[in-house]
Design a protein around this motif. Structure first.
Motif, PDB file in Angstrom:
ATOM      1  N   GLU A 147       0.832  -1.204   0.000  1.00 44.97           N
ATOM      2  CA  GLU A 147       0.000   0.000   0.000  1.00 44.97           C
ATOM      3  C   GLU A 147       0.871   1.260   0.000  1.00 44.97           C
ATOM      4  O   GLU A 147       0.571   2.231  -0.695  1.00 44.97           O
ATOM      5  N   LYS A 148       1.973   1.231   0.751  1.00 43.41           N
ATOM      6  CA  LYS A 148       2.873   2.382   0.786  1.00 43.41           C
ATOM      7  C   LYS A 148       3.533   2.601  -0.578  1.00 43.41           C
ATOM      8  O   LYS A 148       3.676   3.746  -1.032  1.00 43.41           O
ATOM      9  N   GLU A 149       3.940   1.517  -1.231  1.00 42.86           N
ATOM     10  CA  GLU A 149       4.515   1.642  -2.581  1.00 42.86           C
ATOM     11  C   GLU A 149       3.517   2.289  -3.526  1.00 42.86           C
ATOM     12  O   GLU A 149       3.881   3.143  -4.340  1.00 42.86           O
ATOM     13  N   GLU A 155       4.058   4.962   9.991  1.00 43.22           N
ATOM     14  CA  GLU A 155       4.024   4.739  11.437  1.00 43.22           C
ATOM     15  C   GLU A 155       3.499   3.333  11.748  1.00 43.22           C
ATOM     16  O   GLU A 155       4.044   2.629  12.600  1.00 43.22           O
ATOM     17  N   GLU A 156       2.445   2.923  11.026  1.00 38.43           N
ATOM     18  CA  GLU A 156       1.894   1.579  11.226  1.00 38.43           C
ATOM     19  C   GLU A 156       2.917   0.509  10.849  1.00 38.43           C
ATOM     20  O   GLU A 156       3.050  -0.501  11.546  1.00 38.43           O
ATOM     21  N   ILE A 157       3.639   0.729   9.762  1.00 32.01           N
ATOM     22  CA  ILE A 157       4.675  -0.213   9.330  1.00 32.01           C
ATOM     23  C   ILE A 157       5.760  -0.325  10.401  1.00 32.01           C
ATOM     24  O   ILE A 157       6.210  -1.413  10.746  1.00 32.01           O
ATOM     25  N   ILE A 171      -0.402  12.871   4.508  1.00 30.63           N
ATOM     26  CA  ILE A 171      -0.886  12.435   5.821  1.00 30.63           C
ATOM     27  C   ILE A 171      -1.094  10.920   5.828  1.00 30.63           C
ATOM     28  O   ILE A 171      -0.694  10.226   6.770  1.00 30.63           O
ATOM     29  N   SER A 172      -1.709  10.403   4.758  1.00 26.37           N
ATOM     30  CA  SER A 172      -1.935   8.954   4.661  1.00 26.37           C
ATOM     31  C   SER A 172      -0.617   8.190   4.647  1.00 26.37           C
ATOM     32  O   SER A 172      -0.479   7.149   5.287  1.00 26.37           O
ATOM     33  N   ALA A 211      -5.139  17.313  -2.324  1.00 28.89           N
ATOM     34  CA  ALA A 211      -4.907  15.881  -2.552  1.00 28.89           C
ATOM     35  C   ALA A 211      -3.494  15.497  -2.120  1.00 28.89           C
ATOM     36  O   ALA A 211      -3.287  14.456  -1.485  1.00 28.89           O
ATOM     37  N   GLN A 212      -2.514  16.336  -2.449  1.00 29.58           N
ATOM     38  CA  GLN A 212      -1.125  16.050  -2.063  1.00 29.58           C
ATOM     39  C   GLN A 212      -0.962  16.066  -0.549  1.00 29.58           C
ATOM     40  O   GLN A 212      -0.254  15.233   0.020  1.00 29.58           O
TER      41      GLN A 212
END
Length: 135
Positions: A51-53, A100-102, A93-94, A87-88
């Motif tokens: 998801e990060k990629e 942080e979750e990773i 933020i996302s 959007a950026q």
């Protein structure tokens, strides 16, 4: 207690018929639960990294977009058209939240692996070759 493999003499001294005590069974059960938890976290971690990629790819694409353009941005199951700067910002933020979750998942995984290593040392010291804890 030292960590690592047993010598040949230590393995032979342990013998084949070692009684399994309640505390040994508890350690074996704990190791099994930790292993299942490790697999679940690894799977979740892979999904988060993917998801990060994808977010990184989207960020790169948005850099090429026109400043005045409205960009479709997904929130839940719906898409909203928002200005590019917004959007950026939302994407940033996302991405930060995901990083942080990773990081938290990697920390949990490290702690689980440390505990599993300690249990391996203790159980192999007690049972030698009569137990297989390779995952």
């Amino acid at each position: 207690m030292r960590r690592g493999a047993l010598t040949k003499e230590e393995e032979e001294a342990i013998g084949e018929d070692v009684e399994v005590r309640r505390e040994d069974q508890d350690k074996i059960n704990r190791f099994s639960r930790l292993h299942r938890h490790e697999l679940a976290i690894e799977e979740e971690l892979k999904a988060k990294q993917k998801e990060k990629e994808e977010l990184d790819d989207i960020t790169t694409e948005l850099e090429l977009a026109d400043e005045d353009e409205l960009v479709p941005y997904k929130v839940g199951d719906a898409f909203f058209h928002v200005p590019l700067p917004q959007a950026q910002e939302m994407l940033g933020i996302s991405t930060a939240k995901l990083e942080e979750e990773i990081s938290e998942l990697e920390e949990k995984l490290s702690n689980i692996r440390d505990e599993m290593s300690q249990l391996k040392v203790e159980l192999y010291a007690r049972f030698g070759k009569t137990i297989n804890l390779e995952t």
